[in-house]
Structure formats: structure tokens, C-alpha cells
Enzyme design. Structure first.
Site, short mmCIF file in Angstrom:
data_model
loop_
_atom_site.label_atom_id
_atom_site.label_comp_id
_atom_site.label_asym_id
_atom_site.label_seq_id
_atom_site.Cartn_x
_atom_site.Cartn_y
_atom_site.Cartn_z
N GLY A 1 -4.37 -4.84 -3.20
CA GLY A 1 -3.92 -5.88 -4.11
C GLY A 1 -3.17 -7.00 -3.40
N HIS B 1 -4.09 8.43 -8.14
CA HIS B 1 -4.19 7.17 -7.39
C HIS B 1 -5.46 7.09 -6.54
CE1 HIS B 1 -2.72 3.56 -5.48
NE2 HIS B 1 -2.76 4.12 -4.28
N HIS C 1 -7.79 -2.06 -4.15
CA HIS C 1 -7.15 -0.80 -4.51
C HIS C 1 -5.83 -0.68 -3.77
CE1 HIS C 1 -6.72 3.75 -3.82
NE2 HIS C 1 -6.43 3.54 -5.09
N SER C 2 -4.75 -0.38 -4.50
CA SER C 2 -3.44 -0.09 -3.92
C SER C 2 -2.94 -1.27 -3.07
CB SER C 2 -3.53 1.22 -3.13
OG SER C 2 -2.26 1.70 -2.82
N TYR C 3 -2.70 -1.04 -1.77
CA TYR C 3 -2.30 -2.13 -0.87
C TYR C 3 -3.31 -3.28 -0.89
CZ TYR C 3 -2.19 -4.55 3.66
OH TYR C 3 -2.22 -5.51 4.65
#
Length: 241
Positions: free
Chosen positions: A79, A216, A75-77
Site C-alpha cells: 500500500g 493477513h 497488499h500490506s506494505y
């Protein structure tokens, strides 16, 4: 099936708590750990932590738990982290899921792809926070007041090296034969950098794509929806055993 859940910046394994619980109830073997310098590991000096540290955290989890046939979700960072971890241990991975997540190319840092305005804001915030060693969580995107009250105390500052260090591939030749990948865009997060990554992968060979009509924070705010989507992706790829 084994599922590894990798959290985003400023968060920790706690952000996957409800999603992980739901997936375990479905019978899946689920791992989620907080990365070095964040959450319950925030006592670690941020000057010693960078992106390579977090990639090593997840690579170590895969190796020392001897995990195979893994669906890894970032999720988010996260990745950034799953990209680096799978680059090191591709033989353990059956599929990759990016949930509103950064998608780096070789030689890119998070700051290279986050947008100049966001980078400058984070640098200034880090200097004010602890002399430039770690970045406190901004209120972007904003959370509803009830969720901010619930989660706000759990977020910790993010070591700045995790944002500034460039990702270096250890096996660039393997990029052509990566596992199946799926990108999920949170469409309600308007103006986010993740729309560009979604546009980049939609319709590309080796990629599947779907959307959440959510902000998000979807992995925290909508755990049932998140767990159901992860399971559906795994079933679609035939990797539920």
C-alpha cells in the site's frame, strides 16, 4: 484490462503467483514483480534500498511496459508503494485496491503509522540480524504450521530504509483527483493496524470498502477468493476492457 500486483514486506512476486495465474486464465494482462532487495533480488545491498527505490520499481514497470488503464493492487506494505507510484503516474491508473494494506499520508513512513511497539520490535530485530540494515520477518501474525513450512523459506529480510523513509509526494495537488480506490480489510487479523485504515476510508468519497473473513496472508492462502474479488471490483468500476 491490465492488473499490476504489488507484494508486501518480506515477500516477493511469488506471493501473487496463484492469484496472478487465476487472473490470467480469465484473460487479464497481469504483472507482478519482486521489488529491489527482496526475494530473487535480495542479493542487492539493503543499505542502498528504501521506499523511494520500491516506488521507482513499480513506476518503472508502468512506464517501460507502457501500461495504461491499470488496476493496481497493493497488499500490506505494498500500500505504501502503490500510493507513491500512482502519485507519480496517475494518468496510467484506472483504479487502486488496498488489500489489508498501509495507507500513508504525505510525509509519513511505514514506521510512522505501524505503531510504536511494532517499530521497536523491528529495530531490535534488524540490529540482531545484520547490524540494523534489514528487518527479518517476524511471526506476526502467526501462520498455520503447514503454510509456515510452505512459505517460510521464501521470505527474505526487508531493507530497513523501506520502513523508515517517509513518502514524499511529487504532485500533492493531484491528491484531490485520484483514481477510484477500494480498501479490503482482513477481519480475522485481530488487532492489526489495518483496522484503523479501514475505519478511516469507510464511507468516504472516492472510496469503496469490503472485507475478507481471512488472515493477513489472504493473497497467498486464498488466491481464488482474492482473484474473484479483484475481478469483481474491476467489473464494478467498468474497467475490465
Amino acid at each position: 484490462m491490465t492488473i499490476v500486483l504489488v507484494h508486501g514486506a518480506w515477500a516477493g512476486a511469488w506471493s501473487w503467483r496463484d492469484t496472478a495465474r487465476l487472473l490470467r486464465k480469465k484473460g487479464y494482462d497481469v504483472y507482478a514483480q519482486s521489488m529491489t532487495g527482496i526475494a530473487e533480488r535480495s542479493h542487492v545491498d539493503p543499505r542502498t534500498v528504501n521506499l523511494s527505490t520500491h516506488i521507482a520499481d513499480i513506476t518503472g514497470l508502468l512506464r517501460y511496459e507502457e501500461l495504461e488503464n491499470v488496476l493496481i493492487v497493493g497488499h500490506s506494505y505494498g500500500g505504501m508503494v502503490i500510493t507513491g507510484a500512482v502519485d507519480r503516474e496517475p494518468q496510467r491508473i484506472a483504479g487502486m485496491v488496498y488489500v489489508d494494506a498501509f495507507l500513508p499520508k504525505i510525509g509519513q513512513s511505514l514506521w510512522d503509522i505501524a505503531g510504536e511497539e511494532r517499530v521497536e520490535m523491528q529495530k531490535k530485530a534488524a540490529m540482531a540480524h545484520d547490524g540494523g540494515h534489514s528487518v527479518p520477518r517476524p511471526n506476526v501474525p502467526p501462520m498455520p504450521p503447514d503454510l509456515a513450512a510452505k512459505w517460510g523459506p521464501l521470505f527474505t529480510a526487508q531493507p530497513i530504509g523501506t520502513m523508515s523513509e517517509k513518502w514524499v509526494s511529487v504532485r500533492p495537488e493531484a491528491q484531490r483527483t485520484w483514481p477510484k480506490r477500494h480498501y479490503i480489510l482482513c477481519t480475522a487479523y485481530k488487532g492489526s493496524p489495518f483496522h484503523a485504515f479501514a475505519d478511516e476510508v469507510k464511507g468516504q468519497p472516492g472510496w469503496d470498502y469490503s472485507e475478507f473473513d481471512a488472515l493477513h496472508d489472504v493473497v497467498r492462502s486464498h488466491p481464488q477468493m482474492t482473484a474473484d474479488r479483484i475481478e469483481a471490483i474491476a467489473k464494478g468500476w467498468g474497467i475490465t476492457e
